[in-house]
Design a protein around this motif. Structure first.
Motif, mmCIF file in Angstrom:
data_model
loop_
_atom_site.group_PDB
_atom_site.id
_atom_site.type_symbol
_atom_site.label_atom_id
_atom_site.label_comp_id
_atom_site.label_asym_id
_atom_site.label_seq_id
_atom_site.Cartn_x
_atom_site.Cartn_y
_atom_site.Cartn_z
ATOM 1 N N VAL A 1 25.621 50.411 68.233
ATOM 2 C CA VAL A 1 24.698 49.314 68.504
ATOM 3 C C VAL A 1 23.287 49.844 68.797
ATOM 4 O O VAL A 1 22.287 49.195 68.498
ATOM 5 N N LEU A 2 23.183 51.048 69.358
ATOM 6 C CA LEU A 2 21.876 51.591 69.721
ATOM 7 C C LEU A 2 21.091 52.028 68.492
ATOM 8 O O LEU A 2 19.915 51.704 68.331
ATOM 9 N N THR A 3 21.738 52.775 67.581
ATOM 10 C CA THR A 3 21.010 53.284 66.409
ATOM 11 C C THR A 3 21.062 52.306 65.242
ATOM 12 O O THR A 3 20.265 52.408 64.311
ATOM 13 N N GLY A 4 22.022 51.381 65.270
ATOM 14 C CA GLY A 4 22.188 50.451 64.145
ATOM 15 C C GLY A 4 23.063 51.038 63.044
ATOM 16 O O GLY A 4 23.275 50.405 62.010
ATOM 17 N N ASP A 5 23.567 52.260 63.241
ATOM 18 C CA ASP A 5 24.432 52.866 62.216
ATOM 19 C C ASP A 5 25.787 52.161 62.175
ATOM 20 O O ASP A 5 26.352 51.829 63.217
ATOM 21 N N VAL A 6 26.277 51.970 60.957
ATOM 22 C CA VAL A 6 27.638 51.452 60.776
ATOM 23 C C VAL A 6 28.434 52.553 60.086
ATOM 24 O O VAL A 6 28.015 53.075 59.043
ATOM 25 N N PHE A 7 29.555 52.944 60.699
ATOM 26 C CA PHE A 7 30.350 54.031 60.129
ATOM 27 C C PHE A 7 31.398 53.471 59.182
ATOM 28 O O PHE A 7 32.034 52.457 59.471
ATOM 29 N N VAL A 8 31.542 54.144 58.052
ATOM 30 C CA VAL A 8 32.475 53.665 57.030
ATOM 31 C C VAL A 8 33.429 54.790 56.630
ATOM 32 O O VAL A 8 33.129 55.977 56.810
ATOM 33 N N ALA A 9 34.580 54.392 56.092
ATOM 34 C CA ALA A 9 35.578 55.374 55.666
ATOM 35 C C ALA A 9 36.197 54.929 54.347
ATOM 36 O O ALA A 9 36.326 53.730 54.096
ATOM 37 N N PRO A 10 36.572 55.907 53.494
ATOM 38 C CA PRO A 10 37.188 55.526 52.223
ATOM 39 C C PRO A 10 38.649 55.124 52.433
ATOM 40 O O PRO A 10 39.301 55.671 53.321
ATOM 41 N N THR A 11 39.109 54.182 51.673
ATOM 42 C CA THR A 11 40.478 53.608 51.655
ATOM 43 C C THR A 11 40.761 52.684 52.843
ATOM 44 O O THR A 11 40.338 52.938 53.972
ATOM 45 N N THR A 12 41.511 51.664 52.525
ATOM 46 C CA THR A 12 41.789 50.609 53.512
ATOM 47 C C THR A 12 42.688 51.086 54.651
ATOM 48 O O THR A 12 42.689 50.514 55.737
ATOM 49 N N ASN A 13 43.454 52.135 54.398
ATOM 50 C CA ASN A 13 44.335 52.633 55.456
ATOM 51 C C ASN A 13 43.873 53.964 56.026
ATOM 52 O O ASN A 13 44.689 54.797 56.426
ATOM 53 N N HIS A 14 42.569 54.157 56.056
ATOM 54 C CA HIS A 14 42.022 55.409 56.610
ATOM 55 C C HIS A 14 42.396 55.520 58.096
ATOM 56 O O HIS A 14 42.356 54.517 58.825
#
Ligand code: ATP
Length: 413
Positions: free
Chosen positions: A288-301
């Protein structure tokens, strides 16, 4: 106390509340049907669906020959529910408007309106749920006690009223009632408690409620079967939030994969649309502070799975925590955070401030801050608490184990 037999039935213009009113009338109560307007919304043809629902509720009341009223809580809904949603989004959480609507509007303002303004003895809804009082009523009804006794007992019984799943587990709506106050629960009837949806539809047909049967399942403004559904419905709130664009960052190696228009438009477990990527990537965390959204490959990561959460101060339906928890600080029960998700065994620890740590027997995908952790034990809905903290993910734990192995000194020889 004089004759106390007046009941207000909250009527949405849908099948369930129509049959609830019919049953109340058959049980000999004096019933008033009331429609609530909480939101001004137009459908794709520019028609206000609320007006159509109100008209449908009115027609059912005419068929049943009972008085009909309508009340507007548009302003209160905006202040108590919608602004609450916006606040939650600003904190990076994904809220549940249905639970908040029941807590602040239906089982608070509407309850007071039924009891204080209309002078009724109880309110009723078409929810598929049951209370401990309903059980006692059924017991007394078998002994043919008149309704007047039932209502007097309702006020005089001191022990807390408890909330249970109804007979139709496939339609169980206790999840949405898990923040309702003891006062409101004590004065609420759930006439559909012992019925299945199939039977309710049959009753509606026999009673001639064809106009409500023809409708698609009428739901409250937001009915969420999943995190994403809630999120989808809440999209309308984003126009009221300041856009906060940021980066989409790979949880695996910190690479910036793309950008987003504002982290509140993305919720945990949701697919993140990233240009130029063959595979699907999913939201696993937000800063929330930096605005970064973390993402990961595949739905079951593994970064999407965890088995521990902490709630805000927990709302116990029966006011106090179960005696076992108060005595030992631990409780074995069941958990869900999405309506109708299968119940998962869990162990609960009570903190000094009334919040809970909940440890699940298995990891669960996309446990999301802002959602409500709802607890059950033997068919009883114990209450709920907002999820405010998440335990480590499988991914974090795997990384920790790898680091530990790398830093271990080689065995001598
Ligand atoms: N606009 C409304 N006015 C009055 N009561 C309402 C309204 N919306 C919902 N309710 C009450 O809350 C109950 C649960 O509503 P919800 O829409 O979540 O479920 P439902 O199973 O689709 O109910 P229904 O078939 O009666 O619309 C309804 O049965 C009704 O008693």
């Amino acid at each position: 106390m004089g004759l106390v037999r007046k009941v207000v039935c909250a009527m949405s213009g849908g099948v369930d509340s129509s049959v609830a009113a019919l049953l109340l009338k058959r049980r000999g109560y004096s019933v008033i049907g009331v429609f609530m307007k909480n939101w001004d919304s137009l459908d794709e043809n520019g028609v206000c669906s609320t007006e159509k629902d109100c008209e449908d509720a009115y027609r059912v009341c005419q068929t049943l020959d009972i008085p009909f009223h309508h009340v507007s809580y548009v302003k209160e809904y905006w202040n108590d529910v919608f602004c609450n949603l916006l606040n939650e989004y600003e904190k990076g959480r994904t809220p549940n408007p249905d639970i908040l609507c029941n807590k602040y509007i239906k089982f608070n303002l509407f309850h007071k309106y039924a009891i204080n303004t209309l002078g009724c003895d109880a309110m009723a809804t078409g929810h598929y749920a049951r209370t401990s009082l309903e059980d006692e009523e059924v017991f007394r009804q078998r002994r043919a006690a008149p309704p007047v006794t039932l209502f007097r007992d309702r006020f005089e019984i001191r022990k807390p009223v408890r909330l249970f799943q109804g007979a139709d587990l496939a339609k169980d709506q206790t999840f949405f009632l898990s923040q309702v106050s003891q006062d409101a629960l004590r004065q609420t009837l759930f006439p559909l408690a012992g019925l299945t949806k199939e039977f309710v539809r049959k009753m509606a047909a026999e009673a001639g409620f064809h106009h409500v049967l023809k409708k698609k399942e009428v739901t409250s403004m937001f009915t969420a079967s999943s995190n994403h559904t809630i999120h989808h419905y809440c999209v309308s709130s984003f126009q009221y939030l300041e856009a906060k664009p940021g980066n989409l960052v790979s949880i695996e190696d910190g690479t910036v994969m793309g950008t987003h228009k504002g982290w509140f438009t993305l919720t945990l477990g949701q697919r993140a649309r990233i240009g130029g990527q063959k595979d699907a990537w999913f939201v696993v965390d937000k800063d929330v502070l930096t605005g970064d959204v973390f993402v990961a490959p595949t739905t079951n990561h593994p970064a999407l799975f965890r088995d521990t959460i902490r709630t805000e101060r927990f709302h116990w339906m029966a006011v106090d925590p179960p005696p076992e928890l108060a005595r030992t600080q631990m409780l074995e029960c069941h958990f869900r955070f999405i309506h109708q998700m299968p119940l998962i065994p869990c162990t609960v620890t009570l903190n000094m401030d009334g919040s809970l740590w909940i440890s699940l027997s298995q990891t669960v995908r996309a446990l999301t801050p802002g959602q409500f952790a709802v607890l059950y034990k033997s068919g009883e809905c114990l209450g709920s608490g907002k999820i405010i903290q998440l335990g480590p993910t499988e991914h974090t734990l795997q990384q920790g184990r790898q680091r530990l192995q790398q830093s271990e000194p080689e065995a001598p020889g």
